[in-house]
Design a protein around this motif. Structure first.
Motif, short mmCIF file in Angstrom:
data_model
loop_
_atom_site.label_atom_id
_atom_site.label_comp_id
_atom_site.label_asym_id
_atom_site.label_seq_id
_atom_site.Cartn_x
_atom_site.Cartn_y
_atom_site.Cartn_z
N LYS A 240 7.95 -3.67 2.90
CA LYS A 240 7.63 -5.11 2.80
C LYS A 240 6.64 -5.34 1.66
N TYR B 135 9.63 10.72 12.37
CA TYR B 135 10.01 10.52 10.97
C TYR B 135 8.88 10.82 9.99
N GLU C 70 14.55 7.18 -0.47
CA GLU C 70 14.30 6.09 -1.41
C GLU C 70 15.56 5.66 -2.14
N ILE D 95 15.71 2.94 -5.38
CA ILE D 95 14.59 3.53 -6.14
C ILE D 95 14.62 5.05 -5.96
N MET D 96 13.56 5.71 -6.32
CA MET D 96 13.44 7.16 -6.12
C MET D 96 12.04 7.45 -5.59
#
Ligand code: CAA
Length: 258
Positions: A68, A105, A132, A137-138
């Protein structure tokens, strides 16, 4: 100090830091990473603390950087703020040992935070991943570099490119975690290991941590030289005499960090 996104508790020379944003699965936002960096620096500076454990909840160590918070960011925002590089640098500069106790997680920035610690003890419920790629993205907090060093190129590449999760057994097999314990015992086991480290000579513990970490930063010959010099230096400490005398006298050593 009062924090709103983490809880800290120091007992028997060990500081336990619990990430505490249950509604967001401990997603790493600016406030949490800022508080974590502050709490770690405070523990590092506190002579009563000799080891640190970072944990999350049963469901999540941390489900990644806060999506967010990131969703409205532009390239300029990320580049100019350097996206948590300052907090990551603070965390990785801590000189006392840090154990990540991971249940549930540990994804994206959560996996990267666990890998910034000195070693990871996983609950049998742990799931590690760098998803990601699913967000367009990464990884950006060390995942491409650290995961590759832990598990090798092939597995790291697969995880970064597909976003698939690794369970605790695979994480142990691959060298990402030092061991797996039942979820109900995770924090107890991590505190127990931290307590054992806390009984050692702090000078030797810090020197060993520094030398192992140096192996990621330098050539073998430079690393071996660094190790040898640190090893020689420990022979200037009272703790070396005490440790060896205690062994020869068949008693427990009493280290005094001198
Ligand atoms: N950021 C912000 N909020 C998150 C979050 C994250 N990374 N992960 C979970 N949450 C929030 C969810 O939005 C949800 O909030 P609401 O109840 O308000 O909707 C709450 O936590 C519970 O999550 P879910 O309902 O999704 O729980 P689930 O059990 O169905 O799924 C999950 C769990 C598989 C972990 C899923 O939440 C998920 O995929 N999370 C995102 C994982 C991810 O992509 N992480 C990488 C982030 S990017 C990053 O980390 C970049 C970097 O390298 C630094």
């Amino acid at each position: 100090m009062a924090y709103s996104t983490i809880k800290t508790d120091t007992k028997n020379s060990v500081t336990l830091i619990r990430l505490d944003r249950p509604d967001a699965l401990n997603a790493l936002n600016s406030e949490l990473l800022g508080e974590l960096a502050t709490a770690l620096s405070a523990a590092d500076a506190d002579p009563k603390v000799r080891a640190i454990v970072i944990t999350g909840s049963e469901k999540a160590f941390a489900a990644g950087a806060d999506i967010k918070e990131m969703s409205e960011k532009t390239f300029a925002d990320m580049a100019l703020s350097d996206f948590f590089a300052a907090e990551a640098n603070t965390i990785t500069a801590i000189r006392k040992p840090i154990i990540a106790a991971v249940a549930g997680y540990a994804l994206g920035g959560g996996c990267e935070l666990a890998m910034m610690c000195d070693f990871i003890i996983a609950a049998d419920t742990a799931k590690f991943g760098q998803p990601e790629i699913n967000l367009g993205i990464m990884a950006g907090l060390g995942g491409t570099q650290r995961l590759t060093r832990f598990v090798g190129k092939s597995k790291a590449m697969e995880m970064h490119l597909t976003g698939r999760f690794m369970d605790a057994a695979e994480a142990e097999r691959s060298g990402l975690v030092s061991r797996v314990v039942p979820a109900a015992k995770l924090v107890e086991e991590a505190l127990d290991v931290a307590g054992k480290i806390a009984e050692k000579s702090q000078i030797a513990v810090m020197a060993a941590k520094e030398a192992v970490n140096r192996s990621y930063e330098t050539t073998m010959s430079e690393g071996l030289l660094f190790e040898r010099r640190s090893f020689h230096a420990l022979f200037a400490t009272d703790d070396q005499s005490e440790g060896m005398d205690a062994f020869l006298e068949k008693r427990a050593p009493q280290f005094r960090d001198k």
